[in-house]
Design a protein around this motif. Structure first.
Motif, PDB file in Angstrom:
ATOM      1  N   TYR A  16      -2.444   7.284  -1.884  1.00  0.00           N
ATOM      2  CA  TYR A  16      -2.250   7.900  -0.567  1.00  0.00           C
ATOM      3  C   TYR A  16      -1.471   9.205  -0.709  1.00  0.00           C
ATOM      4  O   TYR A  16      -1.861  10.239  -0.164  1.00  0.00           O
ATOM      5  CB  TYR A  16      -1.520   6.921   0.362  1.00  0.00           C
ATOM      6  N   ARG A  17      -0.372   9.157  -1.445  1.00  0.00           N
ATOM      7  CA  ARG A  17       0.443  10.362  -1.623  1.00  0.00           C
ATOM      8  C   ARG A  17      -0.347  11.479  -2.282  1.00  0.00           C
ATOM      9  O   ARG A  17      -0.244  12.647  -1.893  1.00  0.00           O
ATOM     10  CB  ARG A  17       1.688  10.041  -2.449  1.00  0.00           C
ATOM     11  N   ALA A  18      -1.131  11.150  -3.292  1.00  0.00           N
ATOM     12  CA  ALA A  18      -1.933  12.161  -3.983  1.00  0.00           C
ATOM     13  C   ALA A  18      -2.992  12.748  -3.048  1.00  0.00           C
ATOM     14  O   ALA A  18      -3.214  13.969  -3.037  1.00  0.00           O
ATOM     15  CB  ALA A  18      -2.586  11.561  -5.228  1.00  0.00           C
ATOM     16  N   LEU A 118       4.655  16.913  14.529  1.00  0.00           N
ATOM     17  CA  LEU A 118       5.050  16.024  13.437  1.00  0.00           C
ATOM     18  C   LEU A 118       4.666  16.689  12.125  1.00  0.00           C
ATOM     19  O   LEU A 118       3.571  17.230  12.004  1.00  0.00           O
ATOM     20  CB  LEU A 118       4.304  14.689  13.562  1.00  0.00           C
ATOM     21  N   PRO A 119       5.541  16.658  11.130  1.00  0.00           N
ATOM     22  CA  PRO A 119       5.134  17.174   9.820  1.00  0.00           C
ATOM     23  C   PRO A 119       3.997  16.316   9.252  1.00  0.00           C
ATOM     24  O   PRO A 119       3.843  15.154   9.605  1.00  0.00           O
ATOM     25  CB  PRO A 119       6.384  16.999   8.950  1.00  0.00           C
ATOM     26  N   TYR A 120       3.231  16.910   8.352  1.00  0.00           N
ATOM     27  CA  TYR A 120       2.253  16.109   7.638  1.00  0.00           C
ATOM     28  C   TYR A 120       2.979  15.005   6.883  1.00  0.00           C
ATOM     29  O   TYR A 120       4.155  15.125   6.565  1.00  0.00           O
ATOM     30  CB  TYR A 120       1.454  16.969   6.658  1.00  0.00           C
ATOM     31  N   ASP A 121       2.271  13.939   6.591  1.00  0.00           N
ATOM     32  CA  ASP A 121       2.864  12.752   5.971  1.00  0.00           C
ATOM     33  C   ASP A 121       2.995  12.908   4.451  1.00  0.00           C
ATOM     34  O   ASP A 121       2.768  11.965   3.697  1.00  0.00           O
ATOM     35  CB  ASP A 121       2.035  11.511   6.327  1.00  0.00           C
ATOM     36  N   ARG A 122       3.370  14.104   4.026  1.00  0.00           N
ATOM     37  CA  ARG A 122       3.624  14.352   2.604  1.00  0.00           C
ATOM     38  C   ARG A 122       5.059  13.952   2.306  1.00  0.00           C
ATOM     39  O   ARG A 122       5.983  14.217   3.093  1.00  0.00           O
ATOM     40  CB  ARG A 122       3.428  15.832   2.262  1.00  0.00           C
ATOM     41  N   GLN A 123       5.262  13.337   1.164  1.00  0.00           N
ATOM     42  CA  GLN A 123       6.572  12.784   0.828  1.00  0.00           C
ATOM     43  C   GLN A 123       7.689  13.820   0.970  1.00  0.00           C
ATOM     44  O   GLN A 123       8.716  13.544   1.581  1.00  0.00           O
ATOM     45  CB  GLN A 123       6.544  12.204  -0.589  1.00  0.00           C
ATOM     46  N   VAL A 126       8.363  14.714   4.675  1.00  0.00           N
ATOM     47  CA  VAL A 126       8.959  13.575   5.369  1.00  0.00           C
ATOM     48  C   VAL A 126      10.431  13.429   4.984  1.00  0.00           C
ATOM     49  O   VAL A 126      11.300  13.277   5.851  1.00  0.00           O
ATOM     50  CB  VAL A 126       8.162  12.284   5.057  1.00  0.00           C
ATOM     51  N   ILE A 127      10.713  13.487   3.702  1.00  0.00           N
ATOM     52  CA  ILE A 127      12.106  13.349   3.244  1.00  0.00           C
ATOM     53  C   ILE A 127      12.961  14.473   3.805  1.00  0.00           C
ATOM     54  O   ILE A 127      14.069  14.236   4.310  1.00  0.00           O
ATOM     55  CB  ILE A 127      12.170  13.281   1.708  1.00  0.00           C
ATOM     56  N   GLU A 128      12.457  15.700   3.756  1.00  0.00           N
ATOM     57  CA  GLU A 128      13.199  16.846   4.303  1.00  0.00           C
ATOM     58  C   GLU A 128      13.517  16.642   5.782  1.00  0.00           C
ATOM     59  O   GLU A 128      14.645  16.869   6.233  1.00  0.00           O
ATOM     60  CB  GLU A 128      12.375  18.119   4.114  1.00  0.00           C
ATOM     61  N   PRO A 147       2.372   6.130   7.259  1.00  0.00           N
ATOM     62  CA  PRO A 147       2.955   5.263   6.227  1.00  0.00           C
ATOM     63  C   PRO A 147       4.156   5.862   5.503  1.00  0.00           C
ATOM     64  O   PRO A 147       5.154   5.172   5.302  1.00  0.00           O
ATOM     65  CB  PRO A 147       1.808   5.018   5.245  1.00  0.00           C
ATOM     66  N   GLU A 148       4.062   7.115   5.095  1.00  0.00           N
ATOM     67  CA  GLU A 148       5.180   7.718   4.355  1.00  0.00           C
ATOM     68  C   GLU A 148       6.405   7.846   5.251  1.00  0.00           C
ATOM     69  O   GLU A 148       7.525   7.527   4.839  1.00  0.00           O
ATOM     70  CB  GLU A 148       4.788   9.092   3.796  1.00  0.00           C
TER      71      GLU A 148
END
Length: 165
Positions: A16-18, A118-123, A126-128, A147-148
């Motif tokens: 998913y992350r990739a 909403l930011p894209y669900d890129r790790q 999301v963390i930022e 999910p992320e």
């Protein structure tokens, strides 16, 4: 058996992350509708906008509730819950995000301290965003659960809820 489930969960997460990391930069090549292109640009800019808002307006002494809705219909449901929550607990800060450009018109009517994409669900995004906002509660309206975002929020001790699901 349990080891197989754990391995498949890890592989699913990595896949998913990739996929998200690889496809988001290519999205602008395929998006034709002006509203969809606008939403894409909004989601790309969202982590910086959330970080900027948090740096200037976030009060760490107050809990923050982050409401997310896909578009107008879900946004109206989120607004009803957020309005009632504000009545019961006026002491918190609120952020409202949406995915679709159709919800742009809701931003000014949301009882939130910040409203935007909403930011894209890129790790990394999301963390930022989570590190900047430090929400106590993340509320997804209806079915637009990312999910992320849900996973990273939970890992940081943030409660995650679903309304109108």
């Amino acid at each position: 058996m349990k080891r197989d489930r754990n391995l498949s969960g890890v592989l699913a997460t990595l896949s998913y992350r990739a996929a998200v990391a690889g496809l988001v930069p290519l999205a602008s090549l395929f998006l034709r509708a002006p509203a969809v292109r606008k939403a894409h640009r909004g989601r790309l800019a969202a982590p910086a906008r959330l970080r900027e808002w948090a740096a200037t307006h976030r009060d760490p002494a107050r809990p923050l509730v982050w409401f997310h809705a896909a578009s107008v219909g879900e946004g109206l449901q989120a607004r009803a819950v957020l309005t009632e929550l504000r009545r019961i607990r006026p002491d918190f800060q609120a952020v409202f995000t949406h995915f679709s450009a159709s919800a742009d018109r809701l931003e000014s009517s949301m009882p939130a301290d910040f409203s935007g994409y909403l930011p894209y669900d890129r790790q990394g995004d999301v963390i930022e965003s989570l590190e900047a906002l430090r929400p106590a509660l993340l509320v997804f309206a209806k079915l637009d659960v990312w999910p992320e975002l849900a996973t990273q929020a939970s890992l940081r001790g943030c409660r995650v809820a679903l309304i109108a699901g």
